[in-house]
Design a protein around this motif. Structure first.
Motif, PDB file in Angstrom:
ATOM      1  N   ASP B 107      32.734  31.666  25.973  1.00 57.51           N
ATOM      2  CA  ASP B 107      34.124  31.870  26.303  1.00 57.51           C
ATOM      3  C   ASP B 107      33.666  32.587  27.788  1.00 57.51           C
ATOM      4  O   ASP B 107      33.442  34.189  27.284  1.00 57.51           O
ATOM      5  N   PRO B 108      34.458  32.053  28.612  1.00 59.13           N
ATOM      6  CA  PRO B 108      34.192  32.943  30.186  1.00 59.13           C
ATOM      7  C   PRO B 108      34.449  34.816  30.081  1.00 59.13           C
ATOM      8  O   PRO B 108      34.708  35.343  30.190  1.00 59.13           O
ATOM      9  N   SER B 109      36.008  34.547  29.172  1.00 60.44           N
ATOM     10  CA  SER B 109      36.528  36.062  28.793  1.00 60.44           C
ATOM     11  C   SER B 109      35.528  37.414  28.422  1.00 60.44           C
ATOM     12  O   SER B 109      36.446  37.655  28.806  1.00 60.44           O
ATOM     13  N   ALA B 110      34.278  36.594  28.238  1.00 52.56           N
ATOM     14  CA  ALA B 110      33.489  37.639  27.413  1.00 52.56           C
ATOM     15  C   ALA B 110      33.450  38.382  28.702  1.00 52.56           C
ATOM     16  O   ALA B 110      32.336  39.603  28.431  1.00 52.56           O
ATOM     17  N   LEU B 111      32.703  37.799  30.412  1.00 54.88           N
ATOM     18  CA  LEU B 111      32.152  38.940  31.076  1.00 54.88           C
ATOM     19  C   LEU B 111      33.212  40.195  31.577  1.00 54.88           C
ATOM     20  O   LEU B 111      32.408  40.976  31.356  1.00 54.88           O
ATOM     21  N   ASP B 112      34.100  39.904  31.251  1.00 58.32           N
ATOM     22  CA  ASP B 112      35.309  41.264  30.998  1.00 58.32           C
ATOM     23  C   ASP B 112      35.105  42.521  30.307  1.00 58.32           C
ATOM     24  O   ASP B 112      34.603  43.367  30.811  1.00 58.32           O
ATOM     25  N   ALA B 113      33.899  42.291  29.156  1.00 55.74           N
ATOM     26  CA  ALA B 113      33.508  43.726  28.628  1.00 55.74           C
ATOM     27  C   ALA B 113      32.524  43.903  29.275  1.00 55.74           C
ATOM     28  O   ALA B 113      31.773  44.852  28.780  1.00 55.74           O
ATOM     29  N   LEU B 114      31.898  43.243  30.763  1.00 57.74           N
ATOM     30  CA  LEU B 114      30.573  43.590  30.589  1.00 57.74           C
ATOM     31  C   LEU B 114      31.095  44.901  31.797  1.00 57.74           C
ATOM     32  O   LEU B 114      32.230  44.942  32.007  1.00 57.74           O
ATOM     33  N   LEU B 115      29.770  45.449  32.173  1.00 58.27           N
ATOM     34  CA  LEU B 115      30.173  46.682  33.027  1.00 58.27           C
ATOM     35  C   LEU B 115      30.306  45.765  34.773  1.00 58.27           C
ATOM     36  O   LEU B 115      29.570  44.531  35.138  1.00 58.27           O
ATOM     37  N   ASP B 116      30.864  46.926  35.413  1.00 60.77           N
ATOM     38  CA  ASP B 116      31.182  46.760  36.863  1.00 60.77           C
ATOM     39  C   ASP B 116      30.646  47.139  37.666  1.00 60.77           C
ATOM     40  O   ASP B 116      29.671  48.120  36.982  1.00 60.77           O
ATOM     41  N   ALA B 117      29.716  47.355  38.599  1.00 60.65           N
ATOM     42  CA  ALA B 117      28.716  48.041  39.519  1.00 60.65           C
ATOM     43  C   ALA B 117      27.932  49.065  39.816  1.00 60.65           C
ATOM     44  O   ALA B 117      28.165  50.021  39.093  1.00 60.65           O
ATOM     45  N   GLU B 118      29.960  50.138  39.668  1.00 62.43           N
ATOM     46  CA  GLU B 118      30.149  51.395  39.328  1.00 62.43           C
ATOM     47  C   GLU B 118      30.169  52.238  38.126  1.00 62.43           C
ATOM     48  O   GLU B 118      29.438  53.131  38.058  1.00 62.43           O
ATOM     49  N   ALA B 119      30.264  50.855  37.154  1.00 63.04           N
ATOM     50  CA  ALA B 119      30.205  51.598  35.771  1.00 63.04           C
ATOM     51  C   ALA B 119      29.124  51.482  34.977  1.00 63.04           C
ATOM     52  O   ALA B 119      27.746  52.860  34.507  1.00 63.04           O
ATOM     53  N   TYR B 120      28.013  50.738  35.756  1.00 69.20           N
ATOM     54  CA  TYR B 120      26.164  50.575  36.162  1.00 69.20           C
ATOM     55  C   TYR B 120      25.955  51.467  36.397  1.00 69.20           C
ATOM     56  O   TYR B 120      25.071  52.411  35.371  1.00 69.20           O
ATOM     57  N   ARG B 121      26.615  51.604  37.706  1.00 70.12           N
ATOM     58  CA  ARG B 121      25.398  53.216  38.702  1.00 70.12           C
ATOM     59  C   ARG B 121      25.818  54.620  37.667  1.00 70.12           C
ATOM     60  O   ARG B 121      24.559  54.919  37.722  1.00 70.12           O
ATOM     61  N   ARG B 122      27.438  54.316  37.075  1.00 68.78           N
ATOM     62  CA  ARG B 122      27.242  55.564  36.205  1.00 68.78           C
ATOM     63  C   ARG B 122      25.995  55.640  34.809  1.00 68.78           C
ATOM     64  O   ARG B 122      25.664  57.388  34.415  1.00 68.78           O
ATOM     65  N   LEU B 123      26.171  54.325  34.408  1.00 73.49           N
ATOM     66  CA  LEU B 123      24.562  54.250  33.104  1.00 73.49           C
ATOM     67  C   LEU B 123      23.534  54.678  33.603  1.00 73.49           C
ATOM     68  O   LEU B 123      23.027  55.473  33.227  1.00 73.49           O
ATOM     69  N   ILE B 124      23.083  54.479  34.999  1.00 73.95           N
ATOM     70  CA  ILE B 124      21.865  54.793  34.771  1.00 73.95           C
ATOM     71  C   ILE B 124      21.496  56.331  35.774  1.00 73.95           C
ATOM     72  O   ILE B 124      20.289  56.441  35.653  1.00 73.95           O
ATOM     73  N   GLU B 125      22.366  56.242  36.135  1.00 70.50           N
ATOM     74  CA  GLU B 125      22.081  58.272  36.751  1.00 70.50           C
ATOM     75  C   GLU B 125      22.603  59.136  35.613  1.00 70.50           C
ATOM     76  O   GLU B 125      21.934  59.681  36.228  1.00 70.50           O
ATOM     77  N   GLY B 126      23.258  58.460  35.032  1.00 72.12           N
ATOM     78  CA  GLY B 126      23.403  59.333  33.487  1.00 72.12           C
ATOM     79  C   GLY B 126      22.424  59.442  33.007  1.00 72.12           C
ATOM     80  O   GLY B 126      21.923  60.539  31.499  1.00 72.12           O
TER      81      GLY B 126
END
Lengths: 344, 127
Positions: B107-126
């Motif tokens: 289901d290609p729309s499953a990608l929508d549930a993944l993080l974008d670069a900015e959200a991932y950056r917040r994850l690793i910096e947190g």
């Protein structure tokens, strides 16, 4: 940085473990090994106390030499610590245990000093007063010579005091990599200057990760893995460290009993074909039956395949084909002679 | 820490690149740096059907082993066989030659549930 025996230690520097490993096999690296303890044992009774406490025989060497030795559990003969003794002056020894064992070794030496009788012995933990760096590799002496020609000239298992930069280094031709090199003890307030001088001379800093893969390739035991509670020198193929005829020492009786019966297991080297690293705790099997487990294992950067150490029954010998269960995959493995990488 | 804007990211430190309806996956710069020198990568089999968050690969460094999970459910259609002899590509080029496999998502729309670069950056910096 990672916690290690009460110290914060670098696992690697920016070049990474593999680059540091290769630099040690083909160039020159420096490790900060200040986490090794230094217990200074001195006085007219020092020699006798060490002879009673440790397995090796200091009468085989002289002042100005270094010796590898063990401190055993007095009851079961297992290796409480493996130690390098630097015999610095006729009545002064720098005894260097592993990071976590300094207090235990200091205590054992004090007990043996008391048991040895009247001659005065002082055992003082001086770990905090100095740093120790290990310069290792085929180009170690050449690069070190630019910093201190006298230190670079200290030969294997020799110990010397060397004036340097307004202080005095204690230098020994020892190490833990299977390569030529020296270890230098430097007063703590001069340690940064020495480190910087070594880096300026083209010596690459190396961390715990490379130290572990290097010693593993060299087949050298690590306390807590191939030595420790329940493991005797005989099981670890280190009977040469035990001086049976020098007189009483800690753990001798238990070891004599084991020698008569023969050790129930022996440390063996195992190699695998692929790059996948065997890991500590992985079961070793012979025709489907567990016969031991890996105590240390990794990818060998020099050989390009997996290598491991394991305690196996005495009838598992060089050439035997076994398997290692690495998280559910049975890796074929073969028993080989140690070291994996020969000392040059 | 390099985080290309055109990729999506999982909280398990994988990256995902959408290519013609398929997704190429690998591990992030942050992940490779934390792992240290990679010495072995276990490859999934081409054709394998994976649930989301199922183990797809194992990456082993000189210091540890990490499981790699499928960021989306789907079928493995390509694997980077060059990693067998050159696993260091995960360290040297995590978003390029260090890719691990390509998955055809259910289901290609499953990608929508993944993080974008900015959200991932917040994850690793947190973290």
């Amino acid at each position: 940085m990672v916690p290690f025996g009460g110290w914060e230690m670098p696992l690697s520097y920016p070049d990474g473990t593999l680059a540091e490993h290769r630099a040690c096999r083909h160039g020159a690296v420096v490790f900060d090994v200040s986490h090794l303890g230094t217990v200074r044992v001195s006085g007219p009774g020092a020699f006798a106390a060490l002879q009673r406490a440790l397995t090796n025989d200091l009468s085989r060497i002289d002042p100005g030499r270094a010796q590898y030795t063990h401190l055993l559990d007095p009851d079961d003969g297992s290796v409480l610590d493996d130690i390098i003794v630097w015999w610095v002056d006729p009545e002064s020894f720098d005894v260097m245990p592993n990071a976590s064992n300094t207090a235990r070794v200091t205590e054992a030496l004090a007990q043996e000093a008391a048991a040895a009788g009247t001659a005065e012995v002082d055992a003082t933990d001086v770990t905090g007063e100095r740093a120790v760096v290990a310069v290792q590799g085929p180009l170690a002496r050449e690069r070190l010579a630019a910093v201190s020609p006298e230190a670079a000239a200290v030969s294997r298992f020799t110990v010397a005091r060397v004036p340097w930069g307004g202080t005095v280094l204690t230098v020994a031709g020892t190490g833990y990599t299977g390569e030529d090199g020296v270890e230098l003890a430097v007063p703590a307030d001069h340690a940064t200057a020495l480190w910087d001088a070594l880096l300026a001379a083209g010596v690459l800093p190396a961390g715990l990760g490379a130290r572990d893969t290097l010693r593993l390739e060299a087949g050298l035991p690590l306390h807590g893995h191939e030595l420790g509670p329940g493991i005797t020198p005989l099981q670890a193929n280190l009977a040469w460290v035990v001086a049976w005829d020098k007189g009483p020492f800690r753990g001798r009786d238990a070891l004599v009993a084991e020698r008569e019966q023969g050790p129930v297991r022996r440390l063996r080297g195992l190699v695998t074909d692929g790059r996948r690293p065997p890991r500590e705790g992985s079961p070793v099997r012979r025709r489907g039956t567990d016969i031991g487990e890996v105590t240390s294992g990794n990818f060998s950067p020099e050989l390009g395949h997996g290598v491991a150490l394991a305690f196996l029954p005495p009838d598992a010998v060089e050439g035997d084909e076994l398997t290692i269960d690495v998280r559910g995959s049975e890796l074929p493995t073969r028993v080989v002679a140690l070291p994996f990488v020969k000392k040059r | 820490m390099h985080l290309p804007d055109d990729l999506r990211y999982s909280s398990d430190h994988e990256w995902v690149r959408l290519e013609d309806g398929k997704v190429r996956i690998g591990i992030t710069d942050y992940a490779q740096d934390a792992l240290g020198d990679v010495v072995y990568v276990e490859m999934p089999e081409i054709g394998a059907q994976l649930e989301a968050s199922a183990k797809v690969s194992e990456v082993e460094s000189t210091k540890s082993v990490s499981d790699i999970y499928a960021p989306v459910a789907g079928r493995v259609v390509a694997v980077n066989s060059d990693l067998a002899d050159s696993p260091e590509r995960l360290n040297d080029d995590p978003y390029g030659e260090g890719w691990i496999c390509v998955i055809e998502p259910d289901d290609p729309s499953a990608l929508d549930a993944l993080l974008d670069a900015e959200a991932y950056r917040r994850l690793i910096e947190g973290s």
